[in-house]
Design a protein around this motif. Structure first.
Motif, mmCIF file in Angstrom:
data_model
loop_
_atom_site.group_PDB
_atom_site.id
_atom_site.type_symbol
_atom_site.label_atom_id
_atom_site.label_comp_id
_atom_site.label_asym_id
_atom_site.label_seq_id
_atom_site.Cartn_x
_atom_site.Cartn_y
_atom_site.Cartn_z
ATOM 1 N N ALA A 188 0.755 -1.085 0.040
ATOM 2 C CA ALA A 188 -0.021 -0.153 -0.032
ATOM 3 C C ALA A 188 0.826 1.213 -0.078
ATOM 4 O O ALA A 188 0.389 2.262 -0.373
ATOM 5 C CB ALA A 188 -0.870 0.015 1.303
ATOM 6 N N GLU A 189 2.102 1.107 0.480
ATOM 7 C CA GLU A 189 2.778 2.451 0.577
ATOM 8 C C GLU A 189 3.983 2.249 -0.428
ATOM 9 O O GLU A 189 4.575 3.434 -0.628
ATOM 10 C CB GLU A 189 3.596 2.291 2.075
ATOM 11 N N GLN A 190 4.120 1.417 -1.334
ATOM 12 C CA GLN A 190 5.085 1.335 -2.330
ATOM 13 C C GLN A 190 5.025 2.243 -3.294
ATOM 14 O O GLN A 190 5.956 3.020 -3.992
ATOM 15 C CB GLN A 190 5.154 -0.016 -2.909
ATOM 16 N N SER A 191 3.674 2.379 -3.853
ATOM 17 C CA SER A 191 3.305 3.086 -5.077
ATOM 18 C C SER A 191 3.585 4.619 -4.901
ATOM 19 O O SER A 191 4.214 5.220 -5.789
ATOM 20 C CB SER A 191 1.691 3.015 -5.416
ATOM 21 N N GLY A 192 3.577 5.171 -3.739
ATOM 22 C CA GLY A 192 3.855 6.593 -3.454
ATOM 23 C C GLY A 192 5.097 7.048 -3.229
ATOM 24 O O GLY A 192 5.609 7.795 -4.172
ATOM 25 N N VAL A 193 6.048 5.717 -2.773
ATOM 26 C CA VAL A 193 7.330 6.109 -2.820
ATOM 27 C C VAL A 193 8.123 5.883 -4.114
ATOM 28 O O VAL A 193 8.991 6.631 -4.752
ATOM 29 C CB VAL A 193 7.999 4.982 -1.770
ATOM 30 N N LEU A 194 7.508 4.908 -5.018
ATOM 31 C CA LEU A 194 8.035 4.566 -6.422
ATOM 32 C C LEU A 194 7.840 5.712 -7.234
ATOM 33 O O LEU A 194 8.607 6.162 -8.347
ATOM 34 C CB LEU A 194 7.546 3.188 -6.930
ATOM 35 N N LEU A 195 6.339 6.184 -7.296
ATOM 36 C CA LEU A 195 6.165 7.201 -7.909
ATOM 37 C C LEU A 195 7.310 8.480 -7.820
ATOM 38 O O LEU A 195 7.614 9.272 -8.865
ATOM 39 C CB LEU A 195 4.810 7.738 -7.757
ATOM 40 N N ALA A 196 7.546 8.980 -6.507
ATOM 41 C CA ALA A 196 8.179 10.024 -6.110
ATOM 42 C C ALA A 196 9.751 9.715 -6.510
ATOM 43 O O ALA A 196 10.503 10.904 -7.315
ATOM 44 C CB ALA A 196 8.172 10.241 -4.439
ATOM 45 N N SER A 197 10.089 8.315 -6.553
ATOM 46 C CA SER A 197 11.410 8.222 -6.871
ATOM 47 C C SER A 197 11.518 8.051 -8.550
ATOM 48 O O SER A 197 12.788 8.797 -9.029
ATOM 49 C CB SER A 197 11.573 6.612 -6.680
ATOM 50 N N LEU A 198 10.407 7.801 -9.332
ATOM 51 C CA LEU A 198 10.678 8.072 -10.817
ATOM 52 C C LEU A 198 10.677 9.673 -11.074
ATOM 53 O O LEU A 198 11.388 9.906 -12.008
ATOM 54 C CB LEU A 198 9.337 7.496 -11.291
ATOM 55 N N ALA A 199 9.917 10.486 -10.363
ATOM 56 C CA ALA A 199 9.893 11.796 -10.499
ATOM 57 C C ALA A 199 11.368 12.317 -10.190
ATOM 58 O O ALA A 199 11.857 13.170 -10.986
ATOM 59 C CB ALA A 199 8.733 12.561 -9.769
ATOM 60 N N LEU A 200 12.051 11.729 -9.301
ATOM 61 C CA LEU A 200 13.227 12.247 -8.784
ATOM 62 C C LEU A 200 14.412 11.984 -9.827
ATOM 63 O O LEU A 200 15.190 12.650 -10.366
ATOM 64 C CB LEU A 200 13.471 11.697 -7.545
ATOM 65 N N TRP A 201 14.184 10.699 -10.323
ATOM 66 C CA TRP A 201 15.091 10.318 -11.508
ATOM 67 C C TRP A 201 14.919 10.994 -12.746
ATOM 68 O O TRP A 201 15.829 11.571 -13.456
ATOM 69 C CB TRP A 201 14.745 8.777 -11.697
ATOM 70 N N ALA A 202 13.749 11.301 -13.001
ATOM 71 C CA ALA A 202 13.494 12.287 -14.196
ATOM 72 C C ALA A 202 13.957 13.681 -13.965
ATOM 73 O O ALA A 202 14.053 14.450 -14.684
ATOM 74 C CB ALA A 202 11.732 12.096 -14.519
ATOM 75 N N CYS A 203 14.041 14.211 -12.954
ATOM 76 C CA CYS A 203 14.466 15.626 -12.375
ATOM 77 C C CYS A 203 15.779 15.535 -12.647
ATOM 78 O O CYS A 203 16.547 16.618 -12.741
ATOM 79 C CB CYS A 203 13.985 15.978 -11.293
ATOM 80 N N SER A 204 16.513 14.553 -12.696
ATOM 81 C CA SER A 204 17.899 14.525 -12.694
ATOM 82 C C SER A 204 18.658 13.974 -13.960
ATOM 83 O O SER A 204 19.643 14.633 -14.476
ATOM 84 C CB SER A 204 18.503 13.788 -11.410
ATOM 85 N N VAL A 205 18.465 12.749 -14.412
ATOM 86 C CA VAL A 205 19.240 12.011 -15.284
ATOM 87 C C VAL A 205 19.206 12.830 -16.636
ATOM 88 O O VAL A 205 20.142 12.894 -17.328
ATOM 89 C CB VAL A 205 18.682 10.584 -15.505
ATOM 90 N N PRO A 206 17.910 13.241 -17.354
ATOM 91 C CA PRO A 206 17.892 13.880 -18.463
ATOM 92 C C PRO A 206 18.904 14.874 -18.709
ATOM 93 O O PRO A 206 19.682 15.193 -19.546
ATOM 94 C CB PRO A 206 16.501 14.212 -18.800
#
Length: 376
Positions: A188-206
């Motif tokens: 139940a808590e994974q989706s929020g953390v994973l969504l935030a993590s993907l957003a953080l990845w996208a804010c940095s890598v490109p």
């Protein structure tokens, strides 16, 4: 006379402490990044108790070092506020603010790897809280430092180094921590953390990869930077290796994390895409390891002055090593297994060299000597 001498010695000690505090800059947090990533790598060797225990001990020492550094930097703002605030206009030292959340990320990951055995389930809760703090600091650095570069600092292409990447890479390091954390959380808590993590990845890598391309052009046109910033050539490996590691880890957790979502039918395809992207980024990183090695050999044909920037040799190679280890397991490749062991040995030797030089410099300077490259 004894009382006078005692007061004199006390006053002298206080002056030395104050001097050390005033010389402390955030680039020293790079030592917690490098030490932390070595501890995490050693912690992966669960089947070799000596290495695992060494990693655990190193992680505890690194956590203590991070706390001490936070205290010193906080004291600097308290005791020398006007000097400390000039970092906002400094075109080099302000980049080092990104090392603070990245150092914290290694401690957060250590709670997942070592903390459960030492503290029990509460370690996951601690890691969860630290991760949110780390994410907030990473976003602040990723937005704040570029804004300062646009508005309060003066830069030129010729002065560009890999240090420009530091405030940006912090977000993707936090993303990797979030993906690791999600695997320990209830569904139940994974989706929020994973969504935030993907957003953080996208804010940095490109953006970071775009800057890496600009850095290559800068070296083509203006040749290599001065020897005082020789280690900065390795910093480009950081976003590449961390970006690859993030995709590989997300690919591993995707089938489970997406099982109860509308993306469940695509979970397998998403996992495969992440593995492919992670492998491609890893290949790019392998090219950069070769290039950075050649550049380093060129620098070391003459004496290279030591400064805290030498920690740039450690963390980028560390995250690339973690990505290599993960891919070696997934691809069941003996060649990648051999390469990962080679990288681990090389990394430990580099870390030991830089750590001993850092300790020696700190002792000789009776505190934290200001690095030469901060004046560039």
């Amino acid at each position: 006379m004894t009382i006078v001498n005692s007061r004199h010695h006390t006053s002298r000690r206080l002056q030395m402490i104050r001097g050390a505090v005033r010389r402390f800059e955030p680039n020293w947090f790079a030592a917690t990044m490098g030490t932390g990533v070595v501890a995490l790598i050693l912690g992966h060797f669960v089947s070799v108790p000596l290495l695992y225990q060494a990693g655990q001990t190193l992680w505890v020492l690194n956590a203590l070092m991070f706390i001490v550094f936070c205290g010193l930097y906080g004291m600097r703002w308290a005791l020398a506020f006007e000097e400390a605030r000039t970092i906002a206009a400094h075109p080099v030292m302000s980049m080092a603010l990104g090392t603070i959340p990245m150092g914290l990320a290694t401690i957060t990951n250590g709670f997942l790897l070592f903390g459960v055995g030492l503290l029990g389930p509460v370690a996951i809760e601690i890691a969860h809280g630290l991760w949110w703090l780390d994410s907030a600091l990473s976003v602040a650095c990723g937005l704040g430092v570029p804004f300062l570069m646009f508005t309060r600092q003066t830069h030129s292409p010729q002065q560009m180094t890999g240090a420009w990447l530091l405030p940006l890479v912090a977000a993707e390091v936090a993303a990797v921590s979030g993906i690791l954390l999600a695997a320990h959380l209830p569904l139940a808590e994974q989706s929020g953390v994973l969504l935030a993590s993907l957003a953080l990845w996208a804010c940095s890598v490109p953006l970071a990869l775009g800057l890496v391309a600009v850095l290559v052009v800068r070296m083509i046109i203006h040749s290599l930077p001065p020897a005082s910033v020789a280690p900065s050539c390795w910093l480009a490996l950081g976003p590449i290796g961390t970006g690859a590691l993030g995709m590989v880890l997300f690919g591993q957790i995707a089938p489970t994390a997406l099982a109860n979502t509308e993306l469940a039918p695509l979970a397998g395809a998403i996992a495969g895409t992440c593995l492919l992207l992670g492998t491609v980024l890893w290949g790019y990183g392998l090219w950069w390891v070769g290039l950075a090695s050649l550049i380093s050999l060129r620098y070391f044909t003459a004496p290279v002055p030591f400064n805290p920037g030498w920690w740039a040799y450690v963390f980028p190679l560390g995250v690339f090593t973690l990505a290599t280890m993960a891919l070696a397991e997934i691809w069941s490749s003996s060649a990648l297994h051999i390469l990962s062991i080679t990288l681990v040995v090389a990394l430990c030797l580099i870390w030991l060299t830089v750590a001993l030089r850092s300790i020696a410099q700190t002792v000789q300077a009776s505190g934290f000597a200001a690095p030469a490259w901060t004046n560039n």
